[in-house]
Write a protein that holds these residues in place. Sequence first.
Motif, PDB file in Angstrom:
ATOM      1  N   VAL B  45      33.285  47.551 -19.284  1.00  0.00           N
ATOM      2  CA  VAL B  45      31.952  48.069 -18.013  1.00  0.00           C
ATOM      3  C   VAL B  45      32.436  49.219 -17.655  1.00  0.00           C
ATOM      4  O   VAL B  45      33.398  50.539 -18.938  1.00  0.00           O
ATOM      5  CB  VAL B  45      32.566  47.500 -16.547  1.00  0.00           C
ATOM      6  CG1 VAL B  45      32.746  46.158 -16.938  1.00  0.00           C
ATOM      7  CG2 VAL B  45      34.070  47.445 -16.630  1.00  0.00           C
ATOM      8  N   SER B  46      32.106  49.703 -16.989  1.00  0.00           N
ATOM      9  CA  SER B  46      32.280  51.784 -17.191  1.00  0.00           C
ATOM     10  C   SER B  46      32.134  51.928 -15.669  1.00  0.00           C
ATOM     11  O   SER B  46      32.753  53.052 -15.368  1.00  0.00           O
ATOM     12  CB  SER B  46      30.679  51.671 -16.932  1.00  0.00           C
ATOM     13  OG  SER B  46      29.500  52.045 -16.209  1.00  0.00           O
ATOM     14  N   ASN B  47      33.119  51.401 -14.622  1.00  0.00           N
ATOM     15  CA  ASN B  47      33.693  50.727 -14.250  1.00  0.00           C
ATOM     16  C   ASN B  47      35.400  50.927 -13.325  1.00  0.00           C
ATOM     17  O   ASN B  47      35.905  50.050 -14.212  1.00  0.00           O
ATOM     18  CB  ASN B  47      32.978  50.475 -12.603  1.00  0.00           C
ATOM     19  CG  ASN B  47      33.826  50.694 -10.987  1.00  0.00           C
ATOM     20  OD1 ASN B  47      34.228  51.638 -10.958  1.00  0.00           O
ATOM     21  ND2 ASN B  47      33.592  49.679 -10.047  1.00  0.00           N
ATOM     22  N   HIS B 118      29.555  49.070 -12.996  1.00  0.00           N
ATOM     23  CA  HIS B 118      28.644  50.573 -12.919  1.00  0.00           C
ATOM     24  C   HIS B 118      29.140  51.537 -11.966  1.00  0.00           C
ATOM     25  O   HIS B 118      29.737  52.958 -12.082  1.00  0.00           O
ATOM     26  CB  HIS B 118      27.232  50.663 -13.161  1.00  0.00           C
ATOM     27  CG  HIS B 118      26.586  50.186 -13.839  1.00  0.00           C
ATOM     28  ND1 HIS B 118      26.478  49.403 -15.253  1.00  0.00           N
ATOM     29  CD2 HIS B 118      26.314  48.855 -13.289  1.00  0.00           C
ATOM     30  CE1 HIS B 118      25.541  48.525 -15.656  1.00  0.00           C
ATOM     31  NE2 HIS B 118      25.252  47.775 -14.182  1.00  0.00           N
ATOM     32  N   SER B 187      32.549  42.363 -21.569  1.00  0.00           N
ATOM     33  CA  SER B 187      31.656  42.269 -20.609  1.00  0.00           C
ATOM     34  C   SER B 187      31.064  41.297 -19.989  1.00  0.00           C
ATOM     35  O   SER B 187      30.378  40.482 -18.904  1.00  0.00           O
ATOM     36  CB  SER B 187      30.619  43.269 -20.503  1.00  0.00           C
ATOM     37  OG  SER B 187      30.029  43.317 -21.938  1.00  0.00           O
TER      38      SER B 187
END
Lengths: 102, 220
Positions: B45-47, B118, B187
């Motif tokens: 994930v990107s968060n 995100h 993910s």
Amino acid sequence: MNTLIVYPLVGIGLFCIGLYALIMQPHLLRKLLAVNIMGSGVFLVLVSLGMSNTNAQQDPVPHAMIITGIVVAISATALALVFMIKIALKTGKAELSNPEEK
Amino acid sequence: MIIRIFTFILTLLLFAGLTYTVLSLPKQTKGLGETVSLQMHNSGVSNPVTAVLMNFRAYDTLLEMGVLFIALLGVYSLSTSQKEKKPLLQSSVLKRLGGILVPLLLLLSAYLLWIGAHAPGGAFQAGSIVSATGILIFLSGWKLDLSARHFFVRLLIGTSLLVFLLISAVTLFLSHTLLEFPPSYASAFIFLLEAAATVSIGVTLFHLFLSIFSQPKEEH
């Protein structure tokens, strides 16, 4: 002086106000609210310390711990509320007895 | 009166001590932000907050689901059931508004669940909105039995714990470490966990509310 220092100080203040109310208030619902205010203070200290160590990038670990902590605090509050209702049903009032009045 | 003054002074001293502790903390600490950002590409994930919650410290979330479940069990074992089927607020405006708001709220919670990968959002925020939707349905007196007598509702409460334990077992089998996701599947694992957690958190919080709310008002 860093302006970010205000946030942990407010958190400590909330914690101390909650602790004072927890000791002094005889009503159980007020004690429960006091514990919640203390918890909010702890969360505020934790998140603001995570914020102040690097200005460019925030530390995500305290954030994650606080999100976990909020949910745990809610469930603990719910359990304590049921205890309080049980005490109120058994004794007729949701207060601890005051030894000075006897 | 003496106790009041004594407590006040003690609390003031505690405030002073804690303030001193916070002020004397070292200014140049690195924290864990850098460690997290170095490992972000493995998290799926990107968060960063979601990565910490659902990947790096996923056992925290697993135990938290356990806490929620145990708290609900405690509330159930203490609360006396009450057969009162009267809606609390009888208002046609609320009923109509509920008809508009409930689908919107469910959509919002699905959005929060999805955006959690995100941006700020995720299972906890989405779950609390699900529980708010349940409370709205309950208060506006819809004919919808959401009580825990149904097997389906009980299954929803246990979903996240079951999914978490299942995925723990799978990861233990795949990588020999508890809840360590292989980066290529991370993910998918995280989304599965978050979806299950959203449903369970929502239903559990709603049931905590429901069982406290429907306590009898006086002893029978």
